[in-house]
Design a protein around this motif. Structure first.
Motif, short mmCIF file in Angstrom:
data_model
loop_
_atom_site.label_atom_id
_atom_site.label_comp_id
_atom_site.label_asym_id
_atom_site.label_seq_id
_atom_site.Cartn_x
_atom_site.Cartn_y
_atom_site.Cartn_z
N LYS A 74 1.80 96.00 2.73
CA LYS A 74 3.24 95.81 2.53
C LYS A 74 3.61 94.37 2.24
O LYS A 74 4.77 94.09 1.95
CB LYS A 74 4.00 96.30 3.76
N LYS A 77 1.84 89.14 6.71
CA LYS A 77 2.19 89.25 8.11
C LYS A 77 1.83 87.93 8.77
O LYS A 77 0.67 87.50 8.75
CB LYS A 77 1.44 90.40 8.77
N GLU A 92 12.03 90.39 1.83
CA GLU A 92 12.38 90.86 3.17
C GLU A 92 11.63 90.04 4.20
O GLU A 92 10.43 89.75 4.04
CB GLU A 92 12.06 92.34 3.33
N ILE A 93 12.32 89.63 5.27
CA ILE A 93 11.72 88.91 6.39
C ILE A 93 12.12 89.65 7.66
O ILE A 93 13.30 89.83 7.93
CB ILE A 93 12.20 87.45 6.46
N ARG A 94 11.14 90.07 8.43
CA ARG A 94 11.42 90.80 9.67
C ARG A 94 10.35 90.47 10.69
O ARG A 94 9.24 90.05 10.35
CB ARG A 94 11.49 92.30 9.41
N SER A 95 10.71 90.68 11.95
CA SER A 95 9.78 90.41 13.04
C SER A 95 9.00 91.66 13.39
O SER A 95 9.24 92.75 12.86
CB SER A 95 10.55 89.90 14.26
N ARG A 96 8.07 91.50 14.31
CA ARG A 96 7.31 92.65 14.78
C ARG A 96 8.20 93.56 15.60
O ARG A 96 9.19 93.11 16.19
CB ARG A 96 6.12 92.18 15.61
N PRO A 97 7.91 94.83 15.68
CA PRO A 97 8.74 95.75 16.48
C PRO A 97 8.79 95.31 17.94
O PRO A 97 7.77 95.06 18.57
CB PRO A 97 8.02 97.10 16.32
N ASN A 99 10.15 92.49 19.04
CA ASN A 99 10.25 91.03 19.17
C ASN A 99 11.41 90.51 18.35
O ASN A 99 11.82 91.10 17.35
CB ASN A 99 8.95 90.35 18.71
N ALA A 100 11.96 89.38 18.82
CA ALA A 100 13.09 88.76 18.13
C ALA A 100 12.60 87.87 16.99
O ALA A 100 11.45 87.43 16.97
CB ALA A 100 13.92 87.94 19.12
N LEU A 101 13.50 87.61 16.06
CA LEU A 101 13.22 86.74 14.91
C LEU A 101 14.08 85.49 15.04
O LEU A 101 15.31 85.58 15.12
CB LEU A 101 13.53 87.46 13.59
#
Length: 289
Positions: A74, A77, A92-97, A99-101
């Motif tokens: 995807k 990471k 797209e920028i997202r954190s791990r499930p 966890n906060a970003l």
């Protein structure tokens, strides 16, 4: 003459000693320099190979990525804290499930939305003094999609069921405000005030002012006017007090009673007159002047 011919004939005869051998190669100091350069090249190759292996080991290069950076199907990471010295472009920028970003900056964090011509359409700037947002419209919605707040060039909409203002000085509206209900919190006072101008409340179907568990006060410096153009003014209470009405000057001799009647002048002014067997309002008409 015969001696010269003999010498020439001897020189042309093949020698019986065998063919002469010429040595081809590098000898002497040239050979030593060549070996030295070959040895130096081998040392450099070994040092370069060792440095490459050390860099691969330190940077944690693997088949999946480098260090905390992993290459997945995807995208990329990244684990842990990261620092970007140049602009970052990503879809797209997202954190791990779970966890906060976090975005951290010594000055500000700016988010720009560009069009095809790289023109800024929407911009969000979070700085040490303020948070600024630039765009055609600003909306805040709930998870279910209900509109809570909206602002554009034409209007500001508050979609919450209740708007609470916690400031000590209240809320200042330089112009008009439209609302179906103005109510204070329980056990709190509601005060509508215009320090330097007038306060007007209008409604096509009526204005209702209700105090269920307390008093209702209307105070003014000059005149308080109650006007009904097509209806009536109704005072519905068990007791109605008008303590500061003027008294008539007529007082019958020997009268000590404290019963009065309310008189109305032609101009609408009210005054009190001592009650008698008949009306005493005509006797005190001087109050109406």
């Amino acid at each position: 003459m015969p001696q010269e011919q003999y010498k020439h004939h001897r020189s042309t005869m093949p020698s019986s000693e065998g063919p002469q051998v010429y040595k081809v190669g590098i000898y002497g100091w040239r050979k030593r320099c060549l070996y030295f350069f070959v040895l130096l090249l081998m040392i450099l190759i070994l040092v370069n190979l060792a440095m490459t292996i050390w860099i691969l080991k330190v940077m944690n290069f693997t088949i999946d990525g480098m260090g905390n950076l992993r290459i997945t199907e995807k995208g990329l990471k990244l684990e842990g804290d990261s620092e970007f010295l140049q602009p970052l472009y990503a879809k797209e920028i997202r954190s791990r499930p779970g966890n906060a970003l976090y975005f951290k900056s010594a000055r500000n964090v700016t988010v720009n939305i560009l069009n095809d011509q790289t023109k800024v359409l929407t911009q969000l700037i979070t700085g040490p003094k303020a948070v600024e947002a630039y765009g055609k419209k600003f909306e805040v919605k709930t998870v279910a999609g209900k509109l809570l707040f909206s602002a554009d060039d034409h209007e500001v909409v508050v979609g919450a069921e209740r708007l609470r203002v916690l400031g000590a000085e209240g809320t200042v509206f330089p112009k008009s405000i439209e609302t179906p209900n103005v109510r204070a919190d329980p056990f709190k006072e509601l005060r509508l005030e215009s320090p330097t101008r007038s306060l007007v409340m209008e409604a096509p179907k009526g204005v209702e002012i209700n105090a269920e568990a307390g008093n209702l006060e209307a105070t003014c410096r000059t005149d308080l006017r109650l006007e009904s153009k097509d209806g009536e003014i109704k005072l519905d209470a068990a007791k109605i007090k008008l303590p500061r009405l003027p008294h008539g000057s007529y007082t019958p001799t020997g009268t000590r009673q404290k019963v009065f009647e309310i008189c109305v002048c032609a101009n609408g002014r009210l005054f009190l007159s001592l009650a008698g067997t008949g009306s005493t309002c005509q006797i005190n008409t001087s109050v109406c002047l």
